[in-house]
Design a protein around this motif. Sequence first.
Motif, PDB file in Angstrom:
ATOM      1  N   ARG A  87       0.835  -1.198   0.000  1.00  0.00           N
ATOM      2  CA  ARG A  87       0.000   0.000   0.000  1.00  0.00           C
ATOM      3  C   ARG A  87       0.867   1.245   0.000  1.00  0.00           C
ATOM      4  N   ARG A  88       0.476   2.201  -0.843  1.00  0.00           N
ATOM      5  CA  ARG A  88       1.250   3.440  -0.938  1.00  0.00           C
ATOM      6  C   ARG A  88       0.898   4.364   0.226  1.00  0.00           C
ATOM      7  N   GLU A  89       1.916   4.988   0.785  1.00  0.00           N
ATOM      8  CA  GLU A  89       1.740   5.907   1.903  1.00  0.00           C
ATOM      9  C   GLU A  89       1.058   7.187   1.421  1.00  0.00           C
ATOM     10  N   SER A  90       0.032   7.634   2.143  1.00  0.00           N
ATOM     11  CA  SER A  90      -0.660   8.858   1.774  1.00  0.00           C
ATOM     12  C   SER A  90       0.177  10.076   2.167  1.00  0.00           C
ATOM     13  N   GLU A  91      -0.204  11.240   1.619  1.00  0.00           N
ATOM     14  CA  GLU A  91       0.516  12.465   1.978  1.00  0.00           C
ATOM     15  C   GLU A  91       0.417  12.741   3.475  1.00  0.00           C
ATOM     16  N   THR A  92      -0.774  12.543   4.026  1.00  0.00           N
ATOM     17  CA  THR A  92      -0.952  12.776   5.464  1.00  0.00           C
ATOM     18  C   THR A  92      -0.058  11.851   6.281  1.00  0.00           C
ATOM     19  N   GLU A  93       0.007  10.587   5.897  1.00  0.00           N
ATOM     20  CA  GLU A  93       0.852   9.629   6.618  1.00  0.00           C
ATOM     21  C   GLU A  93       2.330  10.008   6.493  1.00  0.00           C
ATOM     22  N   ARG A  94       2.736  10.442   5.306  1.00  0.00           N
ATOM     23  CA  ARG A  94       4.134  10.825   5.095  1.00  0.00           C
ATOM     24  C   ARG A  94       4.497  12.044   5.944  1.00  0.00           C
ATOM     25  N   VAL A  95       3.633  13.040   5.945  1.00  0.00           N
ATOM     26  CA  VAL A  95       3.902  14.246   6.723  1.00  0.00           C
ATOM     27  C   VAL A  95       3.912  13.917   8.214  1.00  0.00           C
ATOM     28  N   THR A  96       2.967  13.100   8.646  1.00  0.00           N
ATOM     29  CA  THR A  96       2.914  12.704  10.060  1.00  0.00           C
ATOM     30  C   THR A  96       4.188  11.980  10.460  1.00  0.00           C
ATOM     31  N   ARG A  97       4.608  11.035   9.634  1.00  0.00           N
ATOM     32  CA  ARG A  97       5.825  10.268   9.934  1.00  0.00           C
ATOM     33  C   ARG A  97       7.042  11.176   9.992  1.00  0.00           C
ATOM     34  N   GLN A  98       7.158  12.088   9.031  1.00  0.00           N
ATOM     35  CA  GLN A  98       8.324  12.967   8.998  1.00  0.00           C
ATOM     36  C   GLN A  98       8.372  13.889  10.212  1.00  0.00           C
ATOM     37  N   LEU A  99       7.242  14.485  10.546  1.00  0.00           N
ATOM     38  CA  LEU A  99       7.217  15.376  11.708  1.00  0.00           C
ATOM     39  C   LEU A  99       7.450  14.592  13.001  1.00  0.00           C
ATOM     40  N   ARG A 100       6.861  13.407  13.086  1.00  0.00           N
ATOM     41  CA  ARG A 100       7.064  12.573  14.281  1.00  0.00           C
ATOM     42  C   ARG A 100       8.549  12.262  14.453  1.00  0.00           C
ATOM     43  N   ASP A 101       9.197  11.823  13.379  1.00  0.00           N
ATOM     44  CA  ASP A 101      10.620  11.481  13.461  1.00  0.00           C
ATOM     45  C   ASP A 101      11.452  12.694  13.859  1.00  0.00           C
ATOM     46  N   GLU A 102      11.129  13.852  13.303  1.00  0.00           N
ATOM     47  CA  GLU A 102      11.903  15.055  13.620  1.00  0.00           C
ATOM     48  C   GLU A 102      11.745  15.460  15.088  1.00  0.00           C
ATOM     49  N   ILE A 103      10.557  15.248  15.633  1.00  0.00           N
ATOM     50  CA  ILE A 103      10.339  15.558  17.046  1.00  0.00           C
ATOM     51  C   ILE A 103      11.080  14.552  17.933  1.00  0.00           C
ATOM     52  N   LEU A 104      10.917  13.258  17.628  1.00  0.00           N
ATOM     53  CA  LEU A 104      11.544  12.230  18.452  1.00  0.00           C
ATOM     54  C   LEU A 104      13.060  12.250  18.351  1.00  0.00           C
ATOM     55  N   ASP A 105      13.577  12.652  17.191  1.00  0.00           N
ATOM     56  CA  ASP A 105      15.025  12.696  16.997  1.00  0.00           C
ATOM     57  C   ASP A 105      15.649  13.996  17.504  1.00  0.00           C
ATOM     58  N   GLY A 106      14.803  14.921  17.972  1.00  0.00           N
ATOM     59  CA  GLY A 106      15.318  16.168  18.506  1.00  0.00           C
ATOM     60  C   GLY A 106      15.623  17.226  17.465  1.00  0.00           C
ATOM     61  N   VAL A 107      15.237  16.978  16.211  1.00  0.00           N
ATOM     62  CA  VAL A 107      15.429  17.987  15.164  1.00  0.00           C
ATOM     63  C   VAL A 107      14.532  19.190  15.452  1.00  0.00           C
ATOM     64  N   ARG A 108      13.314  18.913  15.898  1.00  0.00           N
ATOM     65  CA  ARG A 108      12.390  19.971  16.328  1.00  0.00           C
ATOM     66  C   ARG A 108      12.335  19.940  17.853  1.00  0.00           C
ATOM     67  N   GLN A 109      12.684  21.053  18.450  1.00  0.00           N
ATOM     68  CA  GLN A 109      12.854  21.131  19.891  1.00  0.00           C
ATOM     69  C   GLN A 109      11.533  21.435  20.610  1.00  0.00           C
ATOM     70  N   PRO A 110      11.420  21.050  21.893  1.00  0.00           N
ATOM     71  CA  PRO A 110      10.233  21.394  22.685  1.00  0.00           C
ATOM     72  C   PRO A 110       9.946  22.883  22.646  1.00  0.00           C
ATOM     73  N   GLY A 111       8.676  23.228  22.433  1.00  0.00           N
ATOM     74  CA  GLY A 111       8.272  24.623  22.366  1.00  0.00           C
ATOM     75  C   GLY A 111       8.366  25.235  20.984  1.00  0.00           C
ATOM     76  N   GLU A 112       8.979  24.525  20.036  1.00  0.00           N
ATOM     77  CA  GLU A 112       9.119  25.064  18.677  1.00  0.00           C
ATOM     78  C   GLU A 112       7.757  25.188  18.002  1.00  0.00           C
ATOM     79  N   ARG A 113       7.542  26.303  17.328  1.00  0.00           N
ATOM     80  CA  ARG A 113       6.281  26.533  16.627  1.00  0.00           C
ATOM     81  C   ARG A 113       6.198  25.691  15.366  1.00  0.00           C
ATOM     82  N   LEU A 114       5.012  25.155  15.123  1.00  0.00           N
ATOM     83  CA  LEU A 114       4.723  24.379  13.918  1.00  0.00           C
ATOM     84  C   LEU A 114       3.568  25.084  13.209  1.00  0.00           C
TER      85      LEU A 114
END
Length: 209
Positions: free
Chosen positions: A4-31
């Motif tokens: 099954r192909r990943e939807s745009e929403t799933e791709r964006v969710t995964r990317q943002l999730r990874d960036e938060i968990l990996d510390g690329v996006r810091q606590p308190g950062e505006r989205l």
Amino acid sequence: MTERRESETERVTRQLRDEILDGVRQPGERLVERELAAALEVSRVPVREALKALVGEGLVTLRPRSWAVVRTFTDSDIADLSEVRAAFEPLTFRLAAERRTREGLDRLQGVLDEQLSAAHAGNALVARRKAADFHEIVTELASNELLVEIERPLRSRMRWLLTRHDDLIAVAEQHRELFTAIANRDVAEAERLAGEHLARSRELQQTSV
């Protein structure tokens, strides 16, 4: 079988999730929806849906007017997560030792090997990701659907908690011992080691603050 192909929403969710968990996006950062949409080259709709999903996962807090912030976990939040983990993890490892399959054990071995390799190479990003993967596979090996249902909505927050350490090799070696107990179907040892792993994790989290 077609994957099954990943939807745009799933791709964006995964990317943002990874960036938060990996510390690329810091606590308190505006989205901000508009800025994220431009950066990810999508419309604002999948960004909006992704932010809603991440709110549900406990990683993002919504703000008025189309923006949000990366959640800042308080000491109380961390204590709550640690208490939940302490309640379920010994049971999870005990059940995994009782019920593990050959296929599941092979998957766990593969993730452990990657974690050990990354830890010894000093690759914190990969080592921490694989450490969290290790725990999720153990939950699957426990073969208890209710346990999986309870764990699923907490998964992102637990993955965040599991990255709060700097001693990559110590955690990987503890996972090696836990793997051996599971592989040997040594239920008592798996449960005992799970308790020690929890205690050591708390110590590592305190020293990394």
